[in-house]
Scaffold this active site. Sequence first.
Site, short mmCIF file in Angstrom:
data_model
loop_
_atom_site.label_atom_id
_atom_site.label_comp_id
_atom_site.label_asym_id
_atom_site.label_seq_id
_atom_site.Cartn_x
_atom_site.Cartn_y
_atom_site.Cartn_z
N GLY A 187 -95.91 28.08 27.14
CA GLY A 187 -95.72 28.31 25.55
C GLY A 187 -96.04 29.25 24.78
N GLY A 188 -95.83 29.68 23.77
CA GLY A 188 -96.73 30.60 22.60
C GLY A 188 -96.24 31.99 22.90
N GLN A 189 -96.82 32.92 22.17
CA GLN A 189 -96.40 34.33 21.85
C GLN A 189 -97.21 35.02 22.84
OE1 GLN A 189 -93.88 35.81 20.25
NE2 GLN A 189 -93.06 33.92 19.27
N TYR A 220 -103.67 38.53 25.32
CA TYR A 220 -104.35 39.53 26.26
C TYR A 220 -105.50 38.82 27.13
CZ TYR A 220 -107.57 43.04 28.02
OH TYR A 220 -108.35 43.84 28.73
N SER A 262 -107.78 30.91 23.23
CA SER A 262 -106.21 30.68 23.00
C SER A 262 -105.73 29.62 23.94
CB SER A 262 -105.49 31.99 23.17
OG SER A 262 -105.87 32.93 22.43
N GLY A 299 -101.95 27.44 25.92
CA GLY A 299 -100.65 27.53 26.22
C GLY A 299 -100.60 26.73 27.46
N GLY A 337 -103.37 26.94 30.90
CA GLY A 337 -104.61 26.34 30.20
C GLY A 337 -104.90 27.13 28.86
N LEU A 338 -106.29 27.43 29.15
CA LEU A 338 -106.91 28.12 27.77
C LEU A 338 -107.82 29.32 28.21
CD1 LEU A 338 -110.41 27.70 27.56
CD2 LEU A 338 -109.58 25.55 26.97
N CYS A 352 -100.92 36.05 19.56
CA CYS A 352 -100.40 34.65 19.40
C CYS A 352 -99.17 34.83 18.20
CB CYS A 352 -101.26 33.74 19.18
SG CYS A 352 -102.49 33.69 20.26
#
Length: 200
Positions: free
Chosen positions: A67-69, A72, A133, A135, A146-147, A164
């Site tokens: 998910g998400g935008q 980096y 971040s 997702g 994960g993160l 994001c």
Amino acid sequence: MIIRDLGLVDYQSICEEMRVFTANRDQSTDDELWLLEHTPVFTQGLNGNDEHILNAREIPVIKTDRGGQVTYHGPGQLIAYVLFDLKRQHIGVREMVSRMENSVISLLAELGIESQSRSDAPGVYVNERKIASLGLRVKRGACYHGLSLNVDMDLIPFSYINPCGYQGLEVIDLKSLGYEMSMEMAKKRFLTAFEGQMKQ
């Protein structure tokens, strides 16, 4: 939970490994936590808009199934991929996201850094500046991806994108907050915090 420390690896091959692992797992498959760093890459989530990539320069852009935008990844950033059977854990995806965010919030609190999550934008923030971040992707009741927690990295590539999907969002790392920490120590501290959250 099986913990794998994979070192510095490229994004595409790990993504494929996560997909294969999730597709082949069954009710008896142990959950796994993969800790690693990525070589420089921009990753674009399922609903990602190309307009948020301002100027990728020479850094590759990879479309992915989380998910998400756009975000980096690069050396000096701790990546924690959670390959968990959420159904077996009796938790939903929002609860899993909260536990991951709270793991980072707990880690930072031990350093005396106050941080928050936001309901409108997953991740962890220190005074509105993003330090972690998140997702996830869920298939057949199991999650992967994960993160990422910024430890000591080159933050300049974040200026090549709207991180994001948020224009002007400032991204920071532990070093810019005045905390020198090795990647090994970051992995240990995150693991301790994450295990504490998963026992709740």
